[in-house]
Design an enzyme around this catalytic site. Sequence first.
Site, PDB file in Angstrom:
ATOM      1  NE  ARG A 127     -41.757  26.376 -22.632  1.00  0.00           N
ATOM      2  CZ  ARG A 127     -41.585  27.697 -22.687  1.00  0.00           C
ATOM      3  NH1 ARG A 127     -42.401  28.435 -23.433  1.00  0.00           N
ATOM      4  NH2 ARG A 127     -40.629  28.288 -21.996  1.00  0.00           N
ATOM      5  N   GLY A 160     -35.821  19.012 -22.099  1.00  0.00           N
ATOM      6  CA  GLY A 160     -34.680  19.868 -21.805  1.00  0.00           C
ATOM      7  C   GLY A 160     -35.114  21.070 -20.984  1.00  0.00           C
ATOM      8  CG  HIS A 165     -38.004  26.000 -24.408  1.00  0.00           C
ATOM      9  ND1 HIS A 165     -39.133  25.616 -25.088  1.00  0.00           N
ATOM     10  CD2 HIS A 165     -38.019  27.359 -24.398  1.00  0.00           C
ATOM     11  CE1 HIS A 165     -39.803  26.690 -25.478  1.00  0.00           C
ATOM     12  NE2 HIS A 165     -39.159  27.764 -25.068  1.00  0.00           N
ATOM     13  CB  CYS A 166     -39.142  20.489 -21.905  1.00  0.00           C
ATOM     14  SG  CYS A 166     -38.493  20.170 -23.550  1.00  0.00           S
ATOM     15  CB  ILE A 167     -38.469  21.832 -16.955  1.00  0.00           C
ATOM     16  CG1 ILE A 167     -37.150  22.602 -16.910  1.00  0.00           C
ATOM     17  CG2 ILE A 167     -38.235  20.394 -17.405  1.00  0.00           C
ATOM     18  CD1 ILE A 167     -36.157  22.054 -15.882  1.00  0.00           C
TER      19      ILE A 167
END
Length: 339
Positions: free
Chosen positions: A86, A328, A330-332
Site C-alpha cells: 500500500r 493491517g 489494507h496496508c499490505i
Amino acid sequence: MSTYRMPAEWTPHERTWMAWPSPNPTFTDEAELAAARAAWAAVARAVRRFEPVTVVVAPGDAEGARALLGPDVDLVERELDDAWMRDIGPTFVTDGTALAAVDWVFNGWGAQDWARWEHDSKIARHVADTAGVPVLASPLVNEGGGLHVDGEGTVLLTDTVQLGSGRNPEWTREQVEAEIHAKLGTTKAIWLPHGLAGDYGLYGTQGHVDIVAAFARPGTVLVHSQQDPRHPDHARSRQYAELLRAATDAQGRPLEVVEVPAPTVLTDEEGDWVDYSYINHYLCNGAVILCAFDDPRDETAAALFRRLFPDREVVLVDARTIFAAGGGIHCITQQQPAV
C-alpha cells in the site's frame, strides 16, 4: 490540469498487488519472518478467491513464496526492503480509458531510524512497468496508507503524515492539497489531526488514515471507535467522529459517520497500546477482506460490514501478526483498478 483521478476502492479491480516479507528490521528473527509470511499468504489467498493477485518477491524467495501462496498467485522478482505494498507501491489513477501510476516519494515513513528504503523507493515504478502503465512522478513524500478517497472528489489525510517533519517539512497545507488534488483528481481534503496512538510506536507510520477512517460509499465514512476510556484512542476516536460529522464532502454532502467499535483487547504482551482496527479492511471484487483478532468483536464487525456491503462476501483473516509488524490488511494490499 490532469484528467486522471483515483477511483474508489469499491470499483472493479483488474488485480491486487502485494509484496512478500523478506529479512529486515521489521521481522527480528526467522520465527517472526515465517509467521509474517504465513499471515501475508493468508491474505493473498483470501483475495485470490475474488481477483488476480501479483506478489513482488525478492530474488531467491520465489520458491518459498510459491509453496505458501499456491499455484494461482503471480510472482514478480524485484529487490525489496519491506512488505507494505500500500505504501511502497503506486497509487493507480485513470482518465476513464487508461491507467497511470502515481509514484510518490517513499522515505521509510518519515525517514525512521530502523527503516530501509533503497529498494522499496523504486517499487512503484517496477509495478507500473510490470502493469504496462505510465508513471506520474510526484515530489511529495507520501504513502498509499496515508490517504483514502470516495471517488467523487474527496480525500482523507492526516496532519502528522503529509505535514509531518520527517516527510514534507517545507510544504504548506495548501501546497500538499494542490499536489494531492493534481495527482488524484480530488477537489476537497478532509484533514484529521493525527492517527491512532499505537501508530506512533516503533514500527508505526506516524498517523496513517487508513486505520482511522475510510469511505464505505460516497457520503458515508467509517471511523474507528475505541469504546474503553482507559485507551488513549477513546478520546481520539470521539474527536475523529465529531470532526467528520461536522464535515462535508466535495459534493457538499454532510457525511454520514458510521462508528466501528474497536476490538476489546487494549494492549499487547509487552503492555503497549494496540491499534487493532477493523477500519483497515480491503475491498476486492465481490468481497470485504476484514481484519480479525480472535476477539469477541470480530463477528460484530463482520455483521456491520455485511450490512454496509450486502453484495459482498465478508472474509475474516487473522491480522494480529500483521499489526505486530506495523500495519493491517489494507496496508499490505494495493488495488489496480479495471478500466
